[in-house]
Design a protein around this motif. Structure first.
Motif, PDB file in Angstrom:
ATOM      1  N   VAL A 100       0.882  -1.162   0.000  1.00 48.07           N
ATOM      2  CA  VAL A 100       0.000   0.000   0.000  1.00 48.07           C
ATOM      3  C   VAL A 100       0.924   1.218   0.000  1.00 48.07           C
ATOM      4  CG1 VAL A 100      -1.867   1.208   1.175  1.00 48.07           C
ATOM      5  CG2 VAL A 100      -1.720  -1.278   1.328  1.00 48.07           C
ATOM      6  N   CYS A 102       1.426   5.670  -1.238  1.00 43.99           N
ATOM      7  CA  CYS A 102       0.867   6.930  -1.718  1.00 43.99           C
ATOM      8  C   CYS A 102       1.996   7.922  -1.941  1.00 43.99           C
ATOM      9  CB  CYS A 102      -0.145   7.499  -0.737  1.00 43.99           C
ATOM     10  SG  CYS A 102       0.596   8.133   0.783  1.00 43.99           S
ATOM     11  N   TYR A 111      -2.429   7.030  -4.967  1.00 43.58           N
ATOM     12  CA  TYR A 111      -2.316   5.880  -4.074  1.00 43.58           C
ATOM     13  C   TYR A 111      -2.428   4.581  -4.842  1.00 43.58           C
ATOM     14  CZ  TYR A 111      -7.346   6.766  -4.273  1.00 43.58           C
ATOM     15  OH  TYR A 111      -8.630   7.020  -4.702  1.00 43.58           O
ATOM     16  N   VAL A 113      -2.830   0.075  -4.098  1.00 45.22           N
ATOM     17  CA  VAL A 113      -3.019  -1.069  -3.207  1.00 45.22           C
ATOM     18  C   VAL A 113      -2.864  -2.340  -4.033  1.00 45.22           C
ATOM     19  CG1 VAL A 113      -4.535  -2.235  -1.574  1.00 45.22           C
ATOM     20  CG2 VAL A 113      -4.691   0.239  -1.821  1.00 45.22           C
ATOM     21  N   VAL A 119      -6.633   1.808   1.540  1.00 43.15           N
ATOM     22  CA  VAL A 119      -6.393   3.236   1.667  1.00 43.15           C
ATOM     23  C   VAL A 119      -7.724   3.860   2.046  1.00 43.15           C
ATOM     24  CG1 VAL A 119      -5.823   5.372   0.446  1.00 43.15           C
ATOM     25  CG2 VAL A 119      -4.534   3.296  -0.037  1.00 43.15           C
ATOM     26  N   LEU A 166      -3.248   4.422   5.504  1.00 43.55           N
ATOM     27  CA  LEU A 166      -2.805   3.296   4.687  1.00 43.55           C
ATOM     28  C   LEU A 166      -2.537   2.128   5.607  1.00 43.55           C
ATOM     29  CD1 LEU A 166      -1.816   6.011   3.252  1.00 43.55           C
ATOM     30  CD2 LEU A 166      -0.196   4.576   2.071  1.00 43.55           C
TER      31      LEU A 166
END
Length: 190
Positions: A100, A102, A111, A113, A119, A166
């Motif tokens: 994860v 950003c 961002y 994932v 997130v 996150l």
């Protein structure tokens, strides 16, 4: 951006199950997707998580022209190259992690994932929103850079956000996470 980084778990084990770090421009959380022993690699899970996390943070901040998933693909390739010939990266138990991440770019938060993770975006007005990544045995960062194309990606304008969280949790252990807060810069006086 202010960041608070937390990695929870038994003190003697947490570094081998999760890793998180942040700068004023980016944040990365990685967690092991399995509690099973690592096979095919003599470095261990902790080594893999730290290399993946540190390299991704560097790519997110030094390659703003690259898409966030492309930065993950670059990172996976770089980390795989560090294993060397003594590791069998084709082994089914090779290290694997949920990711994860950003970064702040211009006036937006980008961002990503991949695997078990989330997130949460905290909006100034209205309810928070969340994005999870693809799940399943193939949705994890291993030694295949192409897997980055399956990551969930998105962006949000900074003016609409008060913060973001996150978290990556690929195991039954408590997650690693980063909490970000965004504020209006204080006016400067001369």
């Amino acid at each position: 951006m202010h960041a608070e980084v937390v990695v929870e778990g038994p003190k003697n084990d947490s570094a081998d199950r999760a890793f998180a770090l942040a700068t004023p421009e980016a944040g990365v959380v990685v967690a092991a997707v399995s509690t099973e022993p690592v096979g095919g690699c003599g470095h261990g899970m902790g080594w893999f998580l730290r290399r993946l996390g540190v390299h991704l943070l560097a790519r997110l901040t030094d390659r703003p022209e690259r898409g966030i998933a492309d930065c993950l693909a670059d990172t996976i390739a770089e980390t795989a190259a560090l294993h060397g010939a003594r590791c069998d990266l084709g082994h089914e138990a090779t290290p694997a992690a949920s990711v994860v991440a950003c970064r702040l770019l211009a006036r937006e938060l980008q961002y990503l994932v991949l695997g078990p993770g989330v997130v949460h975006l905290h909006h100034d007005r209205g309810p928070s929103s969340r994005m999870t990544g693809p799940d399943g045995p193939l949705a994890a960062a291993r030694a295949r850079p192409g897997i980055a194309a399956y990551a969930g990606v998105g962006s949000a304008r900074l003016y609409s956000l008060s913060g973001a969280s996150l978290a990556a949790d690929g195991t039954d252990r408590p997650p690693a996470g980063i909490t970000l807060t965004f504020g209006t810069p204080a006016p400067t006086t001369r």
